[in-house]
Design an enzyme around this catalytic site. Structure first.
Site, PDB file in Angstrom:
ATOM      1  N   HIS A   1     122.871  19.155  -6.651  1.00 40.00           N
ATOM      2  CA  HIS A   1     122.527  17.983  -6.959  1.00 40.00           C
ATOM      3  C   HIS A   1     121.448  16.841  -7.823  1.00 40.00           C
ATOM      4  O   HIS A   1     122.011  15.851  -7.698  1.00 40.00           O
ATOM      5  CB  HIS A   1     123.034  17.225  -5.294  1.00 40.00           C
ATOM      6  CG  HIS A   1     122.031  17.232  -5.170  1.00 40.00           C
ATOM      7  ND1 HIS A   1     121.024  18.041  -3.865  1.00 40.00           N
ATOM      8  CD2 HIS A   1     121.060  15.960  -4.486  1.00 40.00           C
ATOM      9  CE1 HIS A   1     120.457  17.997  -3.229  1.00 40.00           C
ATOM     10  NE2 HIS A   1     120.105  16.306  -4.152  1.00 40.00           N
TER      11      HIS A   1
ATOM     12  N   SER B   1     114.262  16.615  -2.808  1.00 37.97           N
ATOM     13  CA  SER B   1     115.656  17.331  -3.033  1.00 37.97           C
ATOM     14  C   SER B   1     115.489  18.783  -4.319  1.00 37.97           C
ATOM     15  O   SER B   1     114.993  17.889  -5.268  1.00 37.97           O
ATOM     16  CB  SER B   1     116.658  17.104  -3.695  1.00 37.97           C
ATOM     17  OG  SER B   1     117.168  16.452  -2.276  1.00 37.97           O
TER      18      SER B   1
ATOM     19  N   ASP C   1     124.121  24.993  -3.857  1.00 37.92           N
ATOM     20  CA  ASP C   1     123.046  23.562  -3.988  1.00 37.92           C
ATOM     21  C   ASP C   1     122.293  24.155  -5.266  1.00 37.92           C
ATOM     22  O   ASP C   1     121.036  23.462  -4.645  1.00 37.92           O
ATOM     23  CB  ASP C   1     123.037  22.945  -3.300  1.00 37.92           C
ATOM     24  CG  ASP C   1     122.782  21.559  -3.829  1.00 37.92           C
ATOM     25  OD1 ASP C   1     123.095  21.076  -4.857  1.00 37.92           O
ATOM     26  OD2 ASP C   1     122.127  20.925  -2.732  1.00 37.92           O
TER      27      ASP C   1
END
Length: 468
Positions: free
Chosen positions: A100, A204, A130
């Site tokens: 993402h 992230s 992901d």
């Protein structure tokens, strides 16, 4: 009193080694931080966004004319940027991050701790877990970190997260593992490590380290009502991430095994009915036509106990075990049918991915007829495999949703329309007929019953109004 207090202190002191000797609290994280930080990178992306109709331009010669280039003018483009983290696993320039972080990006730049930057190529990405793999071309070997064994990590162990929260630059946080095997409904392969180490936006794709300096997780999500860390963060365990990264490096895509079943969890009542002492396994609720499961003779109602020699402790683990099985392998399945333990040999086939790899579009070009802003298509066997739709589900498949329609945000590709205005539909022409009959011109929403991966929900969509 002093004697009692002294005795109590001695008793407590005698107990401390029993607990502190196994995982003592670290004196600090400075040495670990110095060693690991150079291999942790900041990732910035840019995406060109086309504005339909554009934005008004400031007149020539005005003080604000210089902003026309930024906003793009009528029909122009604007560059949107995002920030994330990643880590180097190969000195030649291989970097791991979250999907993402780079999804939809036209340009990816990797920024290093020494201030240098390099353009990155997307080698492959896997939305299901992901994860994404990038490659840069460094002028000299890069500092690296290595994968650890996340299966050895225990609740209460110390962990360190390094990343780039809020674009502030390299930041180190520490905490403990709060829980293992967390399912947060992010996907079919949920098996997260939960930690209280502060992980915020921008972290992230960054690494979660154990006290040996090995990567045991890839930071990917937080649970927060505010968008900032509240002490509940999630990391993809290395045991799941490492093989996915290896496949992306080798093939540019993932190659997962496919069985072709839908399963449900086994509760105490089901376990008792199948003669089990404790709930375990995965109960088959449907089987896809012409799937490996059907070819092997498995049936609805079979309770799978093990697959390819690996115990199925709970239902959601079956999909992960099958996915990690080599394509074409004949795997032994142990199951219970009608109170009798049986075995079958299943030849594992490849799961058809929904996603184009190596930076390609995550959605195939939509084809079909449009109704209410929904692009529809008949259900096929390939669709059932692709979207995990049970064989007994009937209706019409949604393959795309117009972003400016009332259906946007309510429905998505892979949903199946089973009813329109309380009447069952099996064909696109039936959907059109029911919509036409239900649309009285007042703009009143039309009720539509949607099946999304086995869950039924009622949606309402307003028909477009003719203002001409």
């Amino acid at each position: 009193m002093k004697r009692i207090a002294a005795a109590a202190a001695l008793a407590i002191a005698a107990l401390v080694p029993a607990f502190a000797g196994v995982h003592p609290a670290p004196d600090g994280f400075a040495e670990l931080s110095r060693e690991l930080s150079p291999a942790v990178v900041n990732i910035s992306t840019a995406q060109t966004v086309q504005f339909e109709g554009g934005l008004p331009e400031f007149p020539p010669g005005s003080p604000l004319e210089r902003f026309n280039e930024f906003f793009g003018g009528p029909g122009g483009d604007r560059i949107s940027n995002s920030l994330g983290s990643g880590f180097v696993i190969d000195a030649d320039g291989v970097i791991v991050t979250n999907n993402h972080v780079i999804e939809g990006a036209d340009d990816v730049t990797v920024n290093f701790i020494d201030g240098s930057s390099l353009h990155a190529e997307v080698i492959g990405r896997d939305p299901a877990t992901d994860l994404a793999v990038l490659r840069v071309d460094p002028p000299s070997p890069l500092p690296t970190v290595k994968w650890g064994d996340s299966s050895d990590a225990e609740v209460g162990d110390w962990v360190v997260a390094i990343g780039n929260p809020f674009g502030l630059g390299g930041t180190v946080t520490a905490g403990i593992i709060s829980a293992r095997n967390r399912n947060i409904n992010a996907g079919a392969y949920d098996d997260f490590i939960q930690t209280d180490a502060a992980i915020n936006r921008g972290n992230s794709g960054g690494p979660l380290f154990d006290m040996n300096g090995d990567v045991i997780g890839v930071n990917t999500a937080i649970l927060s009502p505010t968008g900032a860390n509240v002490g509940i963060s999630f990391s993809i365990p290395a045991a799941l991430a490492e093989p996915v990264v290896a496949q992306l490096l080798e093939f540019g895509e993932t190659r997962r095994g496919w069985l072709g079943v839908r399963v449900q969890a086994v509760n105490e009542d089901v376990a008792e009915a199948y003669g089990l002492d404790t709930p375990r396994g995965a109960l088959i609720t449907s089987i896809t036509e012409d799937s490996p499961a059907e070819k092997a003779g498995l049936e609805r109602g079979d309770l799978v106990l093990s697959f390819d020699g690996r115990a199925v402790r709970e239902s959601r683990l079956l999909s992960r075990i099958v996915a990690e099985t080599k394509i074409g392998k004949s795997a032994r399945v142990e199951y219970i049918r009608e109170g009798e333990r049986r075995t079958a040999q299943v030849k594992v086939e490849r799961l058809e991915s929904e996603v184009a790899t190596a930076g390609g579009s995550s959605r195939p070009a939509a084809s079909g007829e449009k109704v209410l802003g929904l692009t529809l298509a008949p259900l096929t066997t390939a669709d059932r495999r692709k979207y995990n739709i049970a064989n007994d589900v009937k209706g019409v498949l949604i393959v795309d949703v117009d972003s400016d329609s009332d259906a946007a945000g309510k429905m998505r590709a892979g949903d199946v329309i089973e009813e329109v205005a309380w009447e069952p539909v099996d064909t696109i022409s039936q959907v059109k007929a029911r919509v036409s009959a239900a649309d009285d011109g007042s703009g009143r929403p039309i009720p539509i019953l949607v099946n999304r991966r086995g869950d039924l929900s009622l949606k309402t969509v307003k028909p477009p109004q003719n203002n001409g």
